[in-house]
Scaffold this motif. Sequence first.
Motif, PDB file in Angstrom:
ATOM      1  N   ARG A 135      -8.805   4.966  11.655  1.00 40.32           N
ATOM      2  CA  ARG A 135      -8.350   3.586  11.468  1.00 40.32           C
ATOM      3  C   ARG A 135      -9.332   2.633  12.145  1.00 40.32           C
ATOM      4  O   ARG A 135     -10.255   3.077  12.840  1.00 40.32           O
ATOM      5  CB  ARG A 135      -6.941   3.416  12.026  1.00 40.32           C
ATOM      6  CG  ARG A 135      -6.812   3.768  13.502  1.00 40.32           C
ATOM      7  CD  ARG A 135      -5.371   3.769  13.968  1.00 40.32           C
ATOM      8  NE  ARG A 135      -4.596   4.764  13.245  1.00 40.32           N
ATOM      9  CZ  ARG A 135      -4.553   6.067  13.602  1.00 40.32           C
ATOM     10  NH1 ARG A 135      -5.246   6.489  14.650  1.00 40.32           N
ATOM     11  NH2 ARG A 135      -3.838   6.919  12.914  1.00 40.32           N
TER      12      ARG A 135
ATOM     13  N   PRO B 181     -10.013   7.294   5.697  1.00 42.40           N
ATOM     14  CA  PRO B 181      -9.343   6.625   4.578  1.00 42.40           C
ATOM     15  C   PRO B 181     -10.293   5.866   3.666  1.00 42.40           C
ATOM     16  O   PRO B 181     -10.050   5.757   2.465  1.00 42.40           O
ATOM     17  CB  PRO B 181      -8.351   5.680   5.272  1.00 42.40           C
ATOM     18  CG  PRO B 181      -8.844   5.532   6.664  1.00 42.40           C
ATOM     19  CD  PRO B 181      -9.527   6.812   7.000  1.00 42.40           C
TER      20      PRO B 181
ATOM     21  N   LYS C 243     -12.147   8.713   1.392  1.00 46.65           N
ATOM     22  CA  LYS C 243     -11.327   9.871   1.022  1.00 46.65           C
ATOM     23  C   LYS C 243     -11.770  10.489  -0.302  1.00 46.65           C
ATOM     24  O   LYS C 243     -11.700  11.718  -0.474  1.00 46.65           O
ATOM     25  CB  LYS C 243      -9.844   9.491   0.958  1.00 46.65           C
ATOM     26  CG  LYS C 243      -9.427   8.600  -0.184  1.00 46.65           C
ATOM     27  CD  LYS C 243      -7.945   8.303  -0.101  1.00 46.65           C
ATOM     28  CE  LYS C 243      -7.479   7.532  -1.336  1.00 46.65           C
ATOM     29  NZ  LYS C 243      -7.494   8.370  -2.537  1.00 46.65           N
TER      30      LYS C 243
ATOM     31  N   ASP D  91      -2.623   8.751  -0.942  1.00 46.68           N
ATOM     32  CA  ASP D  91      -2.993   7.427  -0.453  1.00 46.68           C
ATOM     33  C   ASP D  91      -3.695   7.576   0.892  1.00 46.68           C
ATOM     34  O   ASP D  91      -3.680   8.645   1.518  1.00 46.68           O
ATOM     35  CB  ASP D  91      -1.757   6.533  -0.313  1.00 46.68           C
ATOM     36  CG  ASP D  91      -0.720   7.145   0.604  1.00 46.68           C
ATOM     37  OD1 ASP D  91      -0.847   6.986   1.828  1.00 46.68           O
ATOM     38  OD2 ASP D  91       0.219   7.812   0.104  1.00 46.68           O
ATOM     39  N   ALA D  92      -4.320   6.499   1.343  1.00 47.74           N
ATOM     40  CA  ALA D  92      -5.139   6.554   2.555  1.00 47.74           C
ATOM     41  C   ALA D  92      -4.320   6.976   3.762  1.00 47.74           C
ATOM     42  O   ALA D  92      -4.788   7.761   4.604  1.00 47.74           O
ATOM     43  CB  ALA D  92      -5.784   5.179   2.798  1.00 47.74           C
ATOM     44  N   GLN D  93      -3.070   6.504   3.873  1.00 50.66           N
ATOM     45  CA  GLN D  93      -2.242   6.847   5.030  1.00 50.66           C
ATOM     46  C   GLN D  93      -1.868   8.329   5.026  1.00 50.66           C
ATOM     47  O   GLN D  93      -1.837   8.977   6.072  1.00 50.66           O
ATOM     48  CB  GLN D  93      -0.968   5.994   5.024  1.00 50.66           C
ATOM     49  CG  GLN D  93      -0.122   6.121   6.285  1.00 50.66           C
ATOM     50  CD  GLN D  93      -0.890   5.682   7.522  1.00 50.66           C
ATOM     51  OE1 GLN D  93      -1.583   4.665   7.506  1.00 50.66           O
ATOM     52  NE2 GLN D  93      -0.797   6.465   8.590  1.00 50.66           N
TER      53      GLN D  93
ATOM     54  N   THR E 227      -4.890  10.403   6.052  1.00 51.89           N
ATOM     55  CA  THR E 227      -5.143  10.172   7.471  1.00 51.89           C
ATOM     56  C   THR E 227      -4.157  10.949   8.330  1.00 51.89           C
ATOM     57  O   THR E 227      -4.537  11.625   9.300  1.00 51.89           O
ATOM     58  CB  THR E 227      -5.048   8.674   7.789  1.00 51.89           C
ATOM     59  OG1 THR E 227      -6.030   7.970   7.030  1.00 51.89           O
ATOM     60  CG2 THR E 227      -5.274   8.411   9.267  1.00 51.89           C
TER      61      THR E 227
END
Length: 402
Positions: A55, A69, A72, A361-363, A366
């Motif tokens: 992040r 993220p 990815k 998704d990025a979250q 991560t």
Amino acid sequence: MRITATLMLVLMAGLFLLSKQYLEFHPGWGYLHAFAEAAMVGGIADWFAVTALFRHPLGIPIPHTAIIPTNKNRIADTMADFLRSNFLTPAVVARRMHNMNMARAMGEFLEQPTQGSQSRIGAGAAELIAGIFESLDPERLGGQVRTGLKQQMAKLEVSPLAGQMLSTTIADRKHLPLIDALVRWSGLTLEDNEEMVREMISERANGLLRWTGLDERLSSSVLDGLYRLLAEVLIDPDHPLRDKIEQGLQELAQNLIHDPAMRAKVERMKNELIENEAVADWWQGVWERIRGGMIRMARNPDTVLGGQIGESLAELGKALREDALLQTQINRFARRTAVGIATRYGDQIVQLVSETVRRWDAQTITDRIEGAVGRDLQFIRINGTMVGGLVGVTIHFLDSLF
């Protein structure tokens, strides 16, 4: 581990502030001050590096942060290429499986019935059988089987088949027990219905015989004669009545094969039978009893089916463990299958990996990567704090010398 690393950084800040107050009192405080100062720098630097992987530090969009993220898709492709190049090439698969005796290992596993895993395999197989039978719609499947049976029976001409079977039975003299059973059945039926026979003879006798009581004597004579006849047929294998019965059976067999009228009559009876709703209901009941029985047998480990599953697995395991030729064949088949899968579907497998990671998704990506390696990354922060402090002490020592 994140809390531990952060508390170490806070501790170094406290030591830094504390040692600063006492620098003039003793040279040792200078070393502690240098250690704490350098440790803070190392801890903060490693915190920034670790945080920048997942992040933006403190939410500030600093360039080249939030690396995972942001990249990815590139990571997904890199993972797929790594998997394809190092694991799913035919040469790698063949080399890895060359010295693996999969058949023997599986045989040793299956041959030990006391192991919980093997018991779970048997229980799982039994549960699978029970689940399959339970999932079948009784009405629909029963109707389908009944329709299929009806169609096959409609195509089958029963008369010639029955005639051939009867002819073969007579030629092999296997009809004799049937004649004996028929004679015995006739005798028992006559014995059970003596009163009815006597009443029938009495009703057909004229009034004079009934008035004189001769109808009773006539009934007894008729019954005695019938009993004597049946006894003689049963005892004497060359009795003329036996020949008549055999001739009748032979004639019936010939008519079933060659007589068009007889064949048409049998076909008509067959069609009437398979069209009868009572027969359909009977078959439905038979099927339901078979289905229910199979479910009960599969779920009860004490039944024959439950025991046979375990015994079959043990026998299979013994064969796999002791038969070297079978092991060679199975291992070769497994190796060729694995190599074939890697050759034909390797690209699709790695593409599946790549597309799956791309769809996250990025979250999600991560959280998953951080959950897998986050503990080790926090060790980097701890080590950075300690190494930074030691470097600070070393620099302070060298500075004091020169």
